[in-house]
Design a protein around this motif. Structure first.
Motif, PDB file in Angstrom:
ATOM      1  N   GLU A 181       0.484  -1.024  -0.115  1.00 58.37           N
ATOM      2  CA  GLU A 181      -0.249   0.110  -0.405  1.00 58.37           C
ATOM      3  C   GLU A 181       0.885   2.038   0.351  1.00 58.37           C
ATOM      4  O   GLU A 181       1.141   1.765   1.274  1.00 58.37           O
TER       5      GLU A 181
ATOM      6  N   GLU B 149       0.055   3.779  -1.007  1.00 62.94           N
ATOM      7  CA  GLU B 149      -0.044   5.481  -0.501  1.00 62.94           C
ATOM      8  C   GLU B 149      -0.200   6.027   0.878  1.00 62.94           C
ATOM      9  O   GLU B 149       0.177   6.615   1.518  1.00 62.94           O
ATOM     10  N   LYS B 150      -0.773   4.395   1.577  1.00 64.89           N
ATOM     11  CA  LYS B 150      -0.453   4.659   3.378  1.00 64.89           C
ATOM     12  C   LYS B 150       1.104   4.889   3.669  1.00 64.89           C
ATOM     13  O   LYS B 150       1.006   5.510   4.391  1.00 64.89           O
TER      14      LYS B 150
ATOM     15  N   SER C 170       3.866   5.749   1.983  1.00 62.65           N
ATOM     16  CA  SER C 170       4.319   7.614   1.577  1.00 62.65           C
ATOM     17  C   SER C 170       3.575   8.538   2.460  1.00 62.65           C
ATOM     18  O   SER C 170       4.415   8.967   2.765  1.00 62.65           O
TER      19      SER C 170
ATOM     20  N   GLN D 226       4.362  15.323  -0.895  1.00 59.84           N
ATOM     21  CA  GLN D 226       4.056  14.381  -2.243  1.00 59.84           C
ATOM     22  C   GLN D 226       4.871  15.188  -2.995  1.00 59.84           C
ATOM     23  O   GLN D 226       4.031  16.068  -3.953  1.00 59.84           O
TER      24      GLN D 226
ATOM     25  N   ALA E  76       2.424  11.047  -8.431  1.00 59.62           N
ATOM     26  CA  ALA E  76       1.721   9.714  -7.216  1.00 59.62           C
ATOM     27  C   ALA E  76       0.769   9.546  -9.254  1.00 59.62           C
ATOM     28  O   ALA E  76       1.014  10.085  -9.468  1.00 59.62           O
TER      29      ALA E  76
ATOM     30  N   VAL F  35       4.275   6.134  -5.442  1.00 60.50           N
ATOM     31  CA  VAL F  35       4.390   7.544  -4.907  1.00 60.50           C
ATOM     32  C   VAL F  35       5.713   7.649  -3.755  1.00 60.50           C
ATOM     33  O   VAL F  35       6.783   7.080  -3.936  1.00 60.50           O
TER      34      VAL F  35
ATOM     35  N   ARG G 120       4.216   0.134  -5.828  1.00 60.54           N
ATOM     36  CA  ARG G 120       2.967  -1.456  -5.006  1.00 60.54           C
ATOM     37  C   ARG G 120       3.980  -2.374  -6.002  1.00 60.54           C
ATOM     38  O   ARG G 120       4.079  -2.862  -6.733  1.00 60.54           O
TER      39      ARG G 120
END
Length: 130
Positions: free
Chosen positions: A15, A17-18, A20, A31, A34, A39, A53
């Motif tokens: 994951e 997103e989490k 980062s 950020q 993305a 990311v 990912r």
């Protein structure tokens, strides 16, 4: 003239997103890129990290030998206790908190996805005399 102009450390995780978000807050950064599978974060001091990912990513098992380190980050801090409170508050966890022998204090942690990193106390440099 250097061929390589810049670099970025990329950590694989399920994951991005989490993960980062954890490092964005830890490094007081932002950020910068993305996409669906990557990311990138740039810390306040310019450090660049990216998170890719990989649905089959497995957490490192350090200090156990199976699936050991994979990658290891070192961050220099001025206040070790403040840094630890921040790491834990963001969802990281201590993995090695004993005081190691030697001139530099450091502590080991794992991010929320299990990647290990070290917080190392910045050495105090005295101004030159005379």
């Amino acid at each position: 003239m250097a061929v390589v102009k810049a670099g970025v450390v990329v950590l694989d995780c399920a994951e991005p997103e989490k993960l980062s978000a954890f490092y964005e807050q830890l490094l007081e950064g932002e950020q910068t890129e993305a996409s669906a599978n990557l990311v990138e974060v740039r810390g306040a001091d310019g450090l660049r990290l990216a998170f890719r990912r990989d649905l089959n990513a497995t957490s490192p098992s350090w200090p156990r030998p199976e699936n050991s380190l994979q990658a290891h980050l070192v961050f220099y801090v001025e206040d070790m206790d403040e840094a630890e409170r921040r790491v834990v508050g963001l969802g990281g966890r201590p993995v090695e908190t004993k005081d190691p022998a030697g001139p530099y204090e450091e502590r080991g942690y794992a991010d929320p996805a299990g990647h290990s990193f070290t917080m190392r106390l910045m050495p105090i440099t005295a101004p030159k005399q005379g």
